[in-house]
Scaffold this active site. Structure first.
Site, mmCIF file in Angstrom:
data_model
loop_
_atom_site.group_PDB
_atom_site.id
_atom_site.type_symbol
_atom_site.label_atom_id
_atom_site.label_comp_id
_atom_site.label_asym_id
_atom_site.label_seq_id
_atom_site.Cartn_x
_atom_site.Cartn_y
_atom_site.Cartn_z
ATOM 1 N N ASP B 273 65.625 -26.328 39.477
ATOM 2 C CA ASP B 273 64.844 -26.853 38.348
ATOM 3 C C ASP B 273 65.223 -26.057 37.094
ATOM 4 O O ASP B 273 65.095 -24.825 37.065
ATOM 5 C CB ASP B 273 63.347 -26.713 38.646
ATOM 6 C CG ASP B 273 62.494 -27.442 37.631
ATOM 7 O OD1 ASP B 273 61.703 -28.310 38.054
ATOM 8 O OD2 ASP B 273 62.618 -27.144 36.416
ATOM 9 N N ILE B 274 65.707 -26.746 36.068
ATOM 10 C CA ILE B 274 66.110 -26.060 34.841
ATOM 11 C C ILE B 274 64.846 -25.525 34.157
ATOM 12 O O ILE B 274 63.894 -26.290 33.934
ATOM 13 C CB ILE B 274 66.890 -26.991 33.901
ATOM 14 C CG1 ILE B 274 68.140 -27.541 34.627
ATOM 15 C CG2 ILE B 274 67.293 -26.294 32.598
ATOM 16 C CD1 ILE B 274 68.883 -28.632 33.891
ATOM 17 N N GLU B 316 64.533 -32.883 35.336
ATOM 18 C CA GLU B 316 65.475 -31.762 35.351
ATOM 19 C C GLU B 316 65.558 -31.123 36.731
ATOM 20 O O GLU B 316 65.997 -29.995 36.876
ATOM 21 C CB GLU B 316 65.072 -30.727 34.282
ATOM 22 C CG GLU B 316 63.801 -29.938 34.555
ATOM 23 C CD GLU B 316 62.506 -30.659 34.184
ATOM 24 O OE1 GLU B 316 62.519 -31.908 34.090
ATOM 25 O OE2 GLU B 316 61.475 -29.976 33.997
#
Lengths: 158, 392
Positions: B273-274, B316
Site C-alpha cells: 500500500d503506497i 493504491e
C-alpha cells in the site's frame, strides 16, 4: 438498302434474347428460356440518309460444355458481347468471346454489355467500373439498351 | 446428277426438305410449294432471297464460292424460322444457280432444347451452390468411396492446389495430403463421424466433422481453431488485466491463489500500500496520481520473477503472490523493494514510501483467511509508522 449482320454473343443466361426483345419489341419476360441455335430479328435503322437494316443474330449462349459454332460468326459486321454483371465468371469469359469473334471477323466492331444492372444495389451501380464502349444495361428496365445497339450501328455504318 | 438427286429427295420428303433456287444476284428463280411456311410472307420469284432469309446476309461470299468452285457446301444449323427449326444448306446447282435446301429439324431440336434448358438450369444451380460453398470459412471436402468428389476454394487454397482436377489426381497417389493422420478418407470418416474431433495439419489445429450425405457421399468440414484460440487468449488476457497499470485484476489473482491453495502449495501473499497516497491526489491531481500508480507498478514488476503474480487490488493497494515456501527469502526481497521505492524519485511527486503486509499459507488455509492475515500485517505497518514490512 444496306443490310448488316450483328451478333449477340456471351455465356448462357446473360440476357442476350431479352436485350433483343427489349430493342425490337420493347417488351421483357422474366422467365428464363434457353436459346438453341440462332434466331434472327431485323431492325430498320436510318443512318443519316442511308436506309439500313440490322440483321440481329441471337446466338445460343456458350456453356462450359459447348462453345459457339464458328459458322454463326461468319460475315458479321459487328457484335454485342454480353455478360451478366452479377456473375463474375460471365465477365471473365468476355475476353474469350471477343477473341472468338475477332478471329472470324478481324474488321468487325463490337461493344460490351454488362446486363442485369437492375439486380445491382444503388451503390454497386454507381461504382461499377465501365470502360469506353461498354454499357451497363438492363433489359428489364430498358436502361441503355437503345444506346448499345445504336452505338454499334454507328461504328459499323460510319 | 447429284443435285437432281437432292431435289428429288426433297420433293419425295416434303415434310423434311424445302428448296429455293437463287441466281448470282440472289434473286429467287424457283422454290418448292411449302417453303413459305418458314417465312412471314408468301415467297415470290424474282425477289431477293435475303428478304426472306436474312440469314444469308453475311454469307454472300460463300454463295459466290459455291458458284465458282462447284464442290463447296455450306450448312447453317438450327435456325429458328417461324416456329420451325431448320438447317440451311447451300449447294451448287449450276454455274448460275445455287440450291438452298431448308431441312426441317424441329422435332429433334425441340428434344435437344429440352435437354439444354435442363442442363443450363442445373449449371446455374451448381454455380450458386458452388459460390455458397466457396464463401464458407471452413474447409469442405466431399468424398465417395474414398475418392474426392469436391472441395471448396478454401480447401484448395489451404493445400495450394490449383483446381479440383489436380486434387483428384492426388487421389490416385493414395491421398498424398500427408499431414492428415489417417491413411484414407474412410478412416477419417470413422474418426470424426460422431462428434467434432481435433486434428493437426502442419502447425494448425482443426476441428473435423464428418457427415454422411445420402448413402455414399462423405462431407468433411475442417474448422481452423488455431486463430480462434489465439483470439480467445488475447480476449481473456484483456479481461484479466487492469487497464491503468496493465497488472492482473484482483479477480484473476484470487483465482490463482485459490488454485494454489487447492493443490496445497505453500504460497506467500504480500499486500503493498503506497503511503499517504491521498495527499498525492490532493496536491498534484488524479492524473499525477495515475502516473505514480503506473510508475510504481513498473518498478515492482521489474523486481519479480515471471511466475510471481502481481495484481492491483484497487486504489493504491497491490497484491503479490509468491510460489515459494521460504518466507525469509521473500521478506528479504520485499525489504529490498521497500528500500528501492524509498530511494526512488517519482515523476512530478518525488519521493514516496510503501508499506507491506506479508502472510504465508498454512494447512487448510483459505483465500479469505490468508488475505485477512496479510491485511492485518499491513494494518500493523500502517499504524506503526508506515514504510515497513510486517509479517503475520
Amino acid at each position: 438498302m444496306i443490310r448488316k449482320k450483328i451478333l449477340l454473343l456471351g455465356d448462357f443466361n446473360v440476357g442476350k434474347t431479352s436485350l433483343i426483345q427489349r430493342y425490337i419489341d420493347n417488351t421483357f419476360d422474366d422467365k428464363y428460356l434457353t436459346t438453341i441455335g440462332v434466331k434472327i430479328s431485323k431492325k430498320f435503322l436510318p443512318v443519316g440518309t442511308i436506309e439500313c437494316e440490322l440483321i440481329i443474330w441471337d446466338v445460343e449462349g456458350a456453356t462450359p460444355q459447348k462453345q459457339i459454332p464458328e459458322q454463326y460468326l461468319v460475315g458479321a459486321s459487328g457484335a454485342i458481347i454480353v455478360a451478366d454483371c452479377n456473375r463474375e465468371e460471365t465477365i471473365e469469359n468476355l475476353e474469350g468471346h471477343i477473341k472468338h469473334f475477332k478471329a472470324v471477323n478481324p474488321d468487325g466492331k463490337y461493344v460490351v454489355a454488362y446486363n442485369k444492372s437492375d439486380l445491382l444495389s444503388a451503390e454497386q451501380h454507381e461504382h461499377f467500373d465501365l470502360k469506353p464502349e461498354t454499357f451497363l444495361t438492363s433489359a428489364k428496365r430498358g436502361e441503355h439498351v437503345n444506346d448499345l445497339f445504336s452505338t454499334l450501328a454507328k461504328e459499323i455504318f460510319t | 446428277m447429284k443435285n437432281i438427286q437432292i431435289i428429288l429427295n426433297a420433293i419425295l420428303s416434303q415434310d423434311v426438305f424445302e428448296y429455293i433456287l437463287v441466281d448470282r444476284r440472289y434473286r429467287i428463280t424457283d422454290f418448292s410449294e411449302n417453303v413459305s411456311r418458314y417465312f412471314d410472307e408468301a415467297t415470290q420469284g424474282g425477289n431477293d432471297i435475303r428478304h426472306y432469309l436474312p440469314e444469308i446476309v453475311g454469307y454472300e461470299e460463300e454463295i459466290q464460292t459455291v458458284l465458282e468452285k462447284g464442290n463447296n457446301r455450306y450448312v447453317l444449323e438450327t435456325v429458328y424460322k417461324n416456329n420451325y427449326y431448320i438447317n440451311i444448306i447451300l449447294e451448287y446447282y449450276s454455274e448460275e444457280k445455287v440450291l438452298i435446301l431448308l431441312h426441317n429439324t424441329t422435332e429433334i431440336t425441340l428434344s435437344k432444347l429440352e435437354l439444354l434448358q435442363y442442363s443450363n438450369e442445373n449449371q446455374l444451380l451448381y454455380n450458386t451452390i458452388k459460390k455458397i460453398l466457396d464463401s464458407q470459412n471452413n474447409l469442405l471436402l466431399v468424398t465417395s468411396n474414398n475418392k474426392i468428389e469436391y472441395a471448396n476454394r478454401k480447401f484448395l487454397e489451404y493445400f495450394s492446389i490449383k483446381n479440383l482436377d489436380e486434387l483428384k489426381e492426388r487421389r490416385e497417389k493414395n491421398f498424398s495430403i500427408s499431414s492428415l493422420p489417417v491413411k484414407s478418407f474412410n478412416e477419417l470418416y470413422a474418426y470424426a463421424k460422431d462428434e467434432e474431433k481435433e486434428l493437426m495439419i502442419g502447425e494448425d489445429t482443426f476441428l473435423v466433422k464428418a457427415t454422411m450425405l445420402e448413402t455414399t457421399y462423405q462431407l468433411f468440414t475442417f474448422s481452423k481453431v488455431t486463430k480462434l484460440s489465439e483470439a480467445n487468449q488475447s480476449l481473456e488476457e484483456k479481461i484479466n488485466r487492469d487497464p491503468l497499470t496493465g497488472l492482473y485484476r484482483k479477480s484473476f489473482f484470487d483465482e490463482k491463489l485459490a488454485e494454489a491453495l487447492e493443490y496445497e502449495q505453500t504460497v506467500t501473499l504480500v499486500i503493498a500500500d503506497i503511503d499517504n497516497f491521498k495527499t498525492v491526489n490532493d496536491h498534484y491531481g488524479h492524473l499525477a496520481g495515475d502516473s505514480v500508480l503506473r510508475e510504481f507498478a513498473d518498478l515492482i514488476k521489474n523486481q519479480l520473477r515471471e511466475n510471481d503474480i502481481f495484481a492491483r487490488w484497487g486504489g493504491e493497494e497491490f497484491l503479490i503472490l509468491f510460489n515459494c515456501s521460504k518466507q525469509e527469502k521473500i521478506v528479504e526481497k520485499i525489504e529490498t523493494i521497500r528500500k528501492m521505492v524509498e530511494t526512488h524519485s517519482f515523476e512530478t511527486v518525488g519521493a514516496l514510501t510503501v508499506s507491506f503486509g506479508v502472510a504465508t499459507s498454512r494447512e487448510n488455509e483459505t483465500v479469505q483467511s490468508l488475505l485477512e492475515r496479510a491485511d492485518r500485517a499491513l494494518y500493523f505497518a500502517k499504524t506503526n509508522g508506515k514504510n515497513m514490512v510486517v509479517v503475520k
